[in-house]
Design a protein around this motif. Structure first.
Motif, mmCIF file in Angstrom:
data_model
loop_
_atom_site.group_PDB
_atom_site.id
_atom_site.type_symbol
_atom_site.label_atom_id
_atom_site.label_comp_id
_atom_site.label_asym_id
_atom_site.label_seq_id
_atom_site.Cartn_x
_atom_site.Cartn_y
_atom_site.Cartn_z
ATOM 1 N N ARG A 131 0.751 -1.044 -0.061
ATOM 2 C CA ARG A 131 0.077 -0.218 0.126
ATOM 3 C C ARG A 131 1.032 1.390 0.119
ATOM 4 O O ARG A 131 2.035 1.275 0.358
ATOM 5 C CB ARG A 131 -0.962 0.203 1.262
ATOM 6 N N THR A 169 0.384 5.140 1.125
ATOM 7 C CA THR A 169 -0.146 6.081 1.903
ATOM 8 C C THR A 169 0.092 7.575 1.351
ATOM 9 O O THR A 169 1.312 8.144 1.707
ATOM 10 C CB THR A 169 -0.124 6.148 3.530
ATOM 11 N N GLN A 226 -3.955 0.541 -4.827
ATOM 12 C CA GLN A 226 -3.259 0.412 -3.817
ATOM 13 C C GLN A 226 -2.827 1.651 -2.853
ATOM 14 O O GLN A 226 -2.154 1.625 -1.920
ATOM 15 C CB GLN A 226 -1.996 -0.283 -4.158
ATOM 16 N N HIS A 239 -3.884 4.610 -0.451
ATOM 17 C CA HIS A 239 -4.743 4.983 0.880
ATOM 18 C C HIS A 239 -4.508 6.396 0.920
ATOM 19 O O HIS A 239 -3.285 7.111 1.171
ATOM 20 C CB HIS A 239 -4.227 4.277 1.871
ATOM 21 N N GLN A 275 -10.547 3.123 1.291
ATOM 22 C CA GLN A 275 -9.119 3.694 1.424
ATOM 23 C C GLN A 275 -9.196 5.324 1.425
ATOM 24 O O GLN A 275 -7.838 5.658 1.279
ATOM 25 C CB GLN A 275 -8.206 3.111 0.474
#
Length: 241
Positions: free
Chosen positions: A33, A35, A64, A66, A101
């Motif tokens: 992931r 961010t 993928q 967030h 997400q």
């Protein structure tokens, strides 16, 4: 700190898009992931519109990501002043990132409750030590502020809390914001700054005495991560370079 100067806002947005796309693909080679904390303003808007088009829309694995926001005005998401609303209009409404997400500030709650809710979400993602966001995008105002850390406000000096809500008298509204402690734990912080009105404050932030009460952007100093200032020539006009 890295300082990158581009000729104009168009070149700046292209350089930012290239940097972001490369960082996302590189990071996702070693984790599942990415961010990212977005910001509001005219410069990020141009970046969003670029990222929503080829080649970036195909290069970036949006599913993928967030997504968070560094700060928000206490207005409904359909208000023209909403940072989240702008991001949906210019980027998130054009790519596929699962809704669960995407973490908007919940401005339907009372301001303090919205800040507490965001704090809870952040603690679910990040531990009390170590890195936080893979990338934080920031802008800088004509007054040297970033996030909702405005000159002369107490939140500029927050050392513990990750989020804050407070009433900004000069704008006659509540602001919701991340604070310096959590942003300074990011793996990378990228400032995007453009235009002649930014020249004087940018010089003070980067080359002047440390005075965050006047220039709150000076509080953003990643502990172990990268700090990149991506600026155009008009914003960089007063710098010693």
């Amino acid at each position: 700190m890295d300082l990158i100067i581009k000729k104009n806002p168009t070149d700046l947005a292209k350089a930012a898009a290239d940097l972001i796309a490369k960082r996302i693909t590189d990071v996702l080679k070693t984790q599942d992931r990415f961010t990212i904390a977005l910001s509001g303003g005219s410069t990020p808007k141009a970046l969003h519109e670029l990222l929503a088009k080829a080649p970036y829309v195909e290069q970036i694995p949006w599913a993928q990501l967030h997504v968070f926001w560094g700060d928000e005005r206490y207005v409904p998401i359909d208000d023209e002043q909403s940072n989240a609303g702008m991001a949906y209009d210019t980027l998130l409404g054009h790519v596929y990132t699962p809704e669960e997400q995407i973490h908007v500030w919940k401005t339907e709650l009372e301001p303090a409750e919205a800040a507490a809710d965001y704090d809870r979400v952040l603690h679910e993602y990040f531990g009390d030590t170590g890195p936080t966001f893979d990338l934080v995008l920031l802008g800088m105002g004509d007054d040297g502020h970033t996030l909702s850390l405005f000159p002369g406000t107490e939140v500029v000096h927050e050392q513990t809390a990750w989020t804050a809500a407070y009433f900004l008298t000069k704008q006659d509204m509540y602001r919701l914001t991340l604070t310096a402690p959590i942003v300074n734990r990011a793996k990378c912080v990228l400032f995007l700054v453009a235009g002649p009105k930014k020249a004087a404050p940018l010089k003070e932030v980067l080359e002047g005495d440390y005075n965050p009460d006047v220039y709150p952007s000076q509080q953003i100093k990643p502990t172990d991560g990268e700090l990149i200032w991506l600026v155009d020539e008009k914003a960089a006009a007063d710098l010693s370079r």
